[in-house]
Design a protein around this motif. Structure first.
Motif, PDB file in Angstrom:
ATOM      1  N   UNK A  12      -4.304  -9.605 -15.821  1.00 36.12           N
ATOM      2  CA  UNK A  12      -5.634 -10.065 -15.417  1.00 36.12           C
ATOM      3  C   UNK A  12      -6.422  -8.889 -14.867  1.00 36.12           C
ATOM      4  N   UNK A  13      -5.740  -8.068 -14.090  1.00 36.09           N
ATOM      5  CA  UNK A  13      -6.437  -6.965 -13.416  1.00 36.09           C
ATOM      6  C   UNK A  13      -5.525  -5.739 -13.335  1.00 36.09           C
ATOM      7  N   UNK A  14      -6.112  -4.590 -13.669  1.00 36.84           N
ATOM      8  CA  UNK A  14      -5.440  -3.320 -13.385  1.00 36.84           C
ATOM      9  C   UNK A  14      -6.381  -2.557 -12.465  1.00 36.84           C
ATOM     10  N   UNK A  15      -5.841  -2.126 -11.320  1.00 34.53           N
ATOM     11  CA  UNK A  15      -6.659  -1.380 -10.357  1.00 34.53           C
ATOM     12  C   UNK A  15      -6.293   0.097 -10.434  1.00 34.53           C
ATOM     13  N   UNK A  16      -7.290   0.951 -10.188  1.00 38.03           N
ATOM     14  CA  UNK A  16      -7.035   2.397 -10.191  1.00 38.03           C
ATOM     15  C   UNK A  16      -7.578   3.000  -8.893  1.00 38.03           C
ATOM     16  N   UNK A  17      -6.794   3.897  -8.310  1.00 38.78           N
ATOM     17  CA  UNK A  17      -7.231   4.548  -7.062  1.00 38.78           C
ATOM     18  C   UNK A  17      -6.074   4.695  -6.094  1.00 38.78           C
ATOM     19  N   UNK A  18      -6.388   4.535  -4.800  1.00 38.02           N
ATOM     20  CA  UNK A  18      -5.344   4.849  -3.825  1.00 38.02           C
ATOM     21  C   UNK A  18      -4.480   3.652  -3.417  1.00 38.02           C
ATOM     22  N   UNK A  19      -3.187   3.949  -3.368  1.00 38.88           N
ATOM     23  CA  UNK A  19      -2.234   3.059  -2.706  1.00 38.88           C
ATOM     24  C   UNK A  19      -1.697   3.919  -1.575  1.00 38.88           C
ATOM     25  N   UNK A  20      -1.851   3.466  -0.358  1.00 39.52           N
ATOM     26  CA  UNK A  20      -1.540   4.326   0.777  1.00 39.52           C
ATOM     27  C   UNK A  20      -0.897   3.494   1.886  1.00 39.52           C
ATOM     28  N   UNK A  21      -0.995   4.008   3.103  1.00 39.06           N
ATOM     29  CA  UNK A  21      -0.329   3.346   4.239  1.00 39.06           C
ATOM     30  C   UNK A  21      -1.368   3.000   5.302  1.00 39.06           C
ATOM     31  N   UNK A  43      -1.582  -0.065   2.272  1.00 38.79           N
ATOM     32  CA  UNK A  43      -3.032  -0.158   2.355  1.00 38.79           C
ATOM     33  C   UNK A  43      -3.696   0.636   1.245  1.00 38.79           C
ATOM     34  N   UNK A  44      -4.986   0.870   1.416  1.00 39.40           N
ATOM     35  CA  UNK A  44      -5.779   1.506   0.364  1.00 39.40           C
ATOM     36  C   UNK A  44      -6.515   0.397  -0.354  1.00 39.40           C
ATOM     37  N   UNK A  45      -7.830   0.463  -0.355  1.00 37.81           N
ATOM     38  CA  UNK A  45      -8.625  -0.652  -0.863  1.00 37.81           C
ATOM     39  C   UNK A  45      -8.170  -1.196  -2.225  1.00 37.81           C
ATOM     40  N   UNK A  46      -8.020  -0.346  -3.269  1.00 37.26           N
ATOM     41  CA  UNK A  46      -7.628  -0.933  -4.561  1.00 37.26           C
ATOM     42  C   UNK A  46      -6.219  -1.523  -4.547  1.00 37.26           C
ATOM     43  N   UNK A  47      -5.320  -0.931  -3.736  1.00 40.18           N
ATOM     44  CA  UNK A  47      -3.968  -1.509  -3.620  1.00 40.18           C
ATOM     45  C   UNK A  47      -4.063  -2.865  -2.934  1.00 40.18           C
ATOM     46  N   UNK A  48      -4.870  -2.949  -1.888  1.00 42.62           N
ATOM     47  CA  UNK A  48      -5.047  -4.241  -1.208  1.00 42.62           C
ATOM     48  C   UNK A  48      -5.588  -5.297  -2.177  1.00 42.62           C
ATOM     49  N   UNK A  49      -6.521  -4.881  -3.015  1.00 41.62           N
ATOM     50  CA  UNK A  49      -7.120  -5.844  -3.966  1.00 41.62           C
ATOM     51  C   UNK A  49      -6.069  -6.289  -4.994  1.00 41.62           C
ATOM     52  N   UNK A  50      -5.238  -5.355  -5.445  1.00 43.85           N
ATOM     53  CA  UNK A  50      -4.171  -5.726  -6.395  1.00 43.85           C
ATOM     54  C   UNK A  50      -3.191  -6.685  -5.720  1.00 43.85           C
ATOM     55  N   UNK A  51      -2.848  -6.398  -4.469  1.00 45.84           N
ATOM     56  CA  UNK A  51      -1.901  -7.252  -3.738  1.00 45.84           C
ATOM     57  C   UNK A  51      -2.509  -8.650  -3.525  1.00 45.84           C
ATOM     58  N   UNK A  52      -3.771  -8.673  -3.130  1.00 46.64           N
ATOM     59  CA  UNK A  52      -4.460  -9.954  -2.930  1.00 46.64           C
ATOM     60  C   UNK A  52      -4.513 -10.751  -4.223  1.00 46.64           C
ATOM     61  N   UNK A  53      -4.796 -10.086  -5.326  1.00 42.02           N
ATOM     62  CA  UNK A  53      -4.885 -10.766  -6.635  1.00 42.02           C
ATOM     63  C   UNK A  53      -3.536 -11.340  -7.026  1.00 42.02           C
ATOM     64  N   UNK A  54      -2.496 -10.552  -6.805  1.00 45.01           N
ATOM     65  CA  UNK A  54      -1.152 -10.991  -7.175  1.00 45.01           C
ATOM     66  C   UNK A  54      -0.742 -12.211  -6.336  1.00 45.01           C
ATOM     67  N   UNK A  55      -1.089 -12.175  -5.068  1.00 44.49           N
ATOM     68  CA  UNK A  55      -0.767 -13.320  -4.183  1.00 44.49           C
ATOM     69  C   UNK A  55      -1.479 -14.594  -4.673  1.00 44.49           C
TER      70      UNK A  55
END
Ligand SMILES: Nc1ncnc2c1ncn2[C@@H]1O[C@H](COP(=O)(O)OP(=O)(O)O)[C@@H](O)[C@H]1O
Ligand SMILES: O=C(O)C[C@@H](O)[C@H](O)C(=O)COP(=O)(O)O
Length: 326
Positions: A12-21, A43-55
């Motif tokens: 559904x979604x592929x995010x690109x950018x930072x995955x951080x702490x 943390x990291x905005x795009x990682x958070x968005x991917x995590x939120x989407x997956x949830x």
């Protein structure tokens, strides 16, 4: 008019950018100097968005670069546990470290973040590390504005956008402006405008659009959208914090989303939780009014909790909040 996605895609979604702490203060209502303990989250905005989407039940993938150390391992492992495909997350081989974000909660309304992002691994993602075969498996590509701050990440993101456009993948641009690593206001405005003009959906706060337009004072939403709709953008979302958000369509239709007031613990995490639920609603073909409600409800839940990523809500939690308040 609803946005239409190519439904015949694995992700559904592929995010690109930072995955951080993220290191979030355990002690509330005090300055960073007096904060002694922190809890670690991805943390990291795009990682958070991917995590939120997956949830929320979406199939999510991620493209990014992490440090080859215990922090990088933690990020990858956590994202895998949350159901995100990490096959396109690469380890840095030149010693660059993953970014750290410390949070300060002076009061629920006065929060700030302190980012350690010098020479961070995510900004060393190279365009040769972006796969067209991967991107073409997605319905949408989520691009974070911060990934444009520096080369080679900037070119990697532009490459990803080209692959998306070639393969009927919707480009979603989350402005995600962080002042760190940008050299000047002019440079930021150039790259933000360039990518916005290539995107299908643009999401940001009023402040972030001001950065894109290189304005010294608060701009006007009507002028912003008038300019953006000269290009092929299908939807522009402008957020105004607790005052709510607006979704603009090219035909002049405007939708307004109210924020859901709550007992706020801290304000960060609002934007990323909003984006994941808003995009969930779009990709599951809900109308824009519902998408605004989903974004606002998700943000309301996350600002009442300690983290950004771990606190991301389920569809049931979001629907329950919307039902209760309608
Ligand atoms: N204090 C708050 N209480 C409830 N909802 C909030 C609050 N602040 C923000 N939100 C919700 O989160 C959304 C995004 O917040 P905003 O502050 O504009 O984004 P960002 O976190 O990216 O700066 C808003 O549109 C609103 O729905
Ligand atoms: O984006 C970052 O690198 C920091 C985030 O992980 C942090 O949780 C945060 O500040 C999120 O805030 P938001 O952008 O308002 O959602």
């Amino acid at each position: 008019m609803a946005l239409t996605f190519n439904q015949d895609r694995e992700y559904d979604i592929i995010a690109i950018g930072r995955a951080a702490i993220d290191l979030n203060a355990n002690e509330y209502n005090r300055p960073m100097e007096e904060t002694m303990t922190f809890t670690k989250y991805v943390g990291g905005s795009p990682a958070n968005i991917a995590i939120g989407s997956s949830k929320l039940g979406l199939k999510a993938g991620f493209i990014g670069k992490i440090s080859k150390d215990q922090h990088g391992n933690f990020i990858k492992q956590y994202m895998e546990e949350k159901g995100i495909d990490t096959s396109n997350i690469v380890y840095d081989t030149e010693g660059h470290k993953s970014g750290l974000t410390f949070t300060e909660i002076l009061s629920p309304e006065e929060c700030s973040i302190l980012m350690y992002r010098d020479e961070v691994a995510d900004l060393y993602l190279d365009s040769t590390e972006v796969s067209e075969d991967y991107i073409k498996k997605a319905k949408m590509l989520l691009v974070s504005g911060t990934a444009l701050a520096q080369s080679p990440s900037r070119e990697a993101v532009l490459q990803a956008i080209q692959y998306a456009k070639k393969n009927d993948v919707k480009v979603i641009f989350e402005l995600d402006y962080r002042p760190y690593t940008w050299k000047s206001a002019e440079e930021t405005a150039v790259y933000y405008s360039l990518v916005a003009e290539l995107s299908d959906v643009v999401i940001g706060t009023r402040d972030e659009y001001d950065v894109m337009e290189n304005l010294d004072s608060e701009g006007d939403n009507e002028k912003t959208v008038q300019h953006l709709f000269q290009h092929n953008i299908e939807l522009v979302v402008i957020k105004h914090g607790v005052d709510g958000s607006y979704a603009y369509e090219p035909d002049g239709t405007v939708h307004r989303g109210q924020a859901y007031k709550t007992k706020v613990l801290k304000t960060f995490g609002a934007g990323d939780s909003y984006a994941s639920a808003f995009l969930y609603a779009l990709v599951t073909e809900k109308d824009y009014e519902t998408a605004l409600k989903f974004g606002s409800a998700s943000a309301s839940i996350v600002v009442s909790k300690h983290s950004s990523s771990e606190a991301m809500p389920t569809v049931e939690e979001i629907e329950q909040l919307i039902r209760k308040r309608s």
